[in-house]
Design a protein around this motif. Structure first.
Motif, PDB file in Angstrom:
ATOM      1  N   ASN A  10      -1.267 -93.402  55.248  1.00  0.00           N
ATOM      2  CA  ASN A  10      -1.755 -94.781  55.220  1.00  0.00           C
ATOM      3  C   ASN A  10      -2.896 -95.046  56.194  1.00  0.00           C
ATOM      4  OD1 ASN A  10      -0.356 -94.870  57.605  1.00  0.00           O
ATOM      5  ND2 ASN A  10       1.128 -96.395  56.949  1.00  0.00           N
ATOM      6  N   SER A  11      -3.317 -94.047  56.949  1.00  0.00           N
ATOM      7  CA  SER A  11      -4.496 -94.184  57.805  1.00  0.00           C
ATOM      8  C   SER A  11      -5.776 -93.789  57.069  1.00  0.00           C
ATOM      9  CB  SER A  11      -4.335 -93.340  59.073  1.00  0.00           C
ATOM     10  OG  SER A  11      -4.179 -91.969  58.739  1.00  0.00           O
ATOM     11  N   CYS A  12      -5.656 -93.410  55.803  1.00  0.00           N
ATOM     12  CA  CYS A  12      -6.813 -93.036  54.979  1.00  0.00           C
ATOM     13  C   CYS A  12      -7.345 -94.279  54.270  1.00  0.00           C
ATOM     14  CB  CYS A  12      -6.409 -91.985  53.938  1.00  0.00           C
ATOM     15  SG  CYS A  12      -7.790 -91.458  52.879  1.00  0.00           S
ATOM     16  N   LYS A  13      -8.671 -94.388  54.176  1.00  0.00           N
ATOM     17  CA  LYS A  13      -9.256 -95.567  53.526  1.00  0.00           C
ATOM     18  C   LYS A  13      -8.953 -95.635  52.041  1.00  0.00           C
ATOM     19  CE  LYS A  13     -14.003 -94.625  52.148  1.00  0.00           C
ATOM     20  NZ  LYS A  13     -15.396 -94.981  52.453  1.00  0.00           N
ATOM     21  N   TYR A  14      -8.541 -94.528  51.428  1.00  0.00           N
ATOM     22  CA  TYR A  14      -8.217 -94.506  50.002  1.00  0.00           C
ATOM     23  C   TYR A  14      -6.743 -94.796  49.710  1.00  0.00           C
ATOM     24  CZ  TYR A  14     -12.789 -92.380  49.685  1.00  0.00           C
ATOM     25  OH  TYR A  14     -14.137 -92.137  49.770  1.00  0.00           O
ATOM     26  N   TRP A  15      -5.939 -94.943  50.762  1.00  0.00           N
ATOM     27  CA  TRP A  15      -4.525 -95.235  50.582  1.00  0.00           C
ATOM     28  C   TRP A  15      -4.365 -96.644  50.034  1.00  0.00           C
ATOM     29  CZ3 TRP A  15      -1.122 -98.901  52.400  1.00  0.00           C
ATOM     30  CH2 TRP A  15       0.226 -98.650  52.193  1.00  0.00           C
ATOM     31  N   CYS A  21      -3.216 -93.167  45.806  1.00  0.00           N
ATOM     32  CA  CYS A  21      -4.555 -92.800  46.268  1.00  0.00           C
ATOM     33  C   CYS A  21      -5.547 -93.441  45.305  1.00  0.00           C
ATOM     34  CB  CYS A  21      -4.727 -91.285  46.285  1.00  0.00           C
ATOM     35  SG  CYS A  21      -6.395 -90.786  46.788  1.00  0.00           S
ATOM     36  N   GLU A  48     -10.647 -89.931  54.495  1.00  0.00           N
ATOM     37  CA  GLU A  48     -11.562 -90.630  55.394  1.00  0.00           C
ATOM     38  C   GLU A  48     -10.735 -91.664  56.131  1.00  0.00           C
ATOM     39  OE1 GLU A  48     -15.300 -92.134  53.941  1.00  0.00           O
ATOM     40  OE2 GLU A  48     -15.297 -90.677  52.322  1.00  0.00           O
ATOM     41  N   PRO A  49     -10.858 -91.743  57.457  1.00  0.00           N
ATOM     42  CA  PRO A  49     -10.041 -92.705  58.199  1.00  0.00           C
ATOM     43  C   PRO A  49     -10.417 -94.147  57.870  1.00  0.00           C
ATOM     44  CG  PRO A  49     -11.625 -91.648  59.653  1.00  0.00           C
ATOM     45  CD  PRO A  49     -11.728 -90.973  58.318  1.00  0.00           C
ATOM     46  N   LYS A  50      -9.426 -95.016  57.915  1.00  0.00           N
ATOM     47  CA  LYS A  50      -9.693 -96.455  57.760  1.00  0.00           C
ATOM     48  C   LYS A  50     -10.442 -96.929  58.996  1.00  0.00           C
ATOM     49  CE  LYS A  50      -5.693 -97.937  55.109  1.00  0.00           C
ATOM     50  NZ  LYS A  50      -4.475 -98.738  55.135  1.00  0.00           N
ATOM     51  N   LEU A  51     -11.345 -97.825  58.799  1.00  0.00           N
ATOM     52  CA  LEU A  51     -12.080 -98.393  59.939  1.00  0.00           C
ATOM     53  C   LEU A  51     -11.549 -99.756  60.304  1.00  0.00           C
ATOM     54  CD1 LEU A  51     -15.683 -97.379  58.949  1.00  0.00           C
ATOM     55  CD2 LEU A  51     -14.153 -96.237  60.531  1.00  0.00           C
TER      56      LEU A  51
END
Length: 51
Positions: A10-15, A21, A48-51
């Motif tokens: 859940n730290s991925c921007k695509y989550w 995904c 890619e990490p969430k910002l």
């Protein structure tokens, strides 16, 4: 081709909710110099990490 790609990162921007995904494509590679035989031997390069 898979219609639903599940992801628990859940730290991925695509989550997306429901561990979905929502990336338009997925890129997975071996993380060792041999052919993978277990999921632990692979890496998702789509992350890619969430910002």
């Amino acid at each position: 081709m898979a219609k639903d790609v599940l992801c628990e990162v859940n730290s991925c921007k695509y989550w997306a909710p429901g561990n979905q995904c929502n990336a338009s494509s997925i890129y997975v590679v071996n993380n060792r110099n041999k052919q993978a035989s277990q999921s632990e031997e692979t890496d998702c390069k789509t992350f890619e990490p969430k910002l």
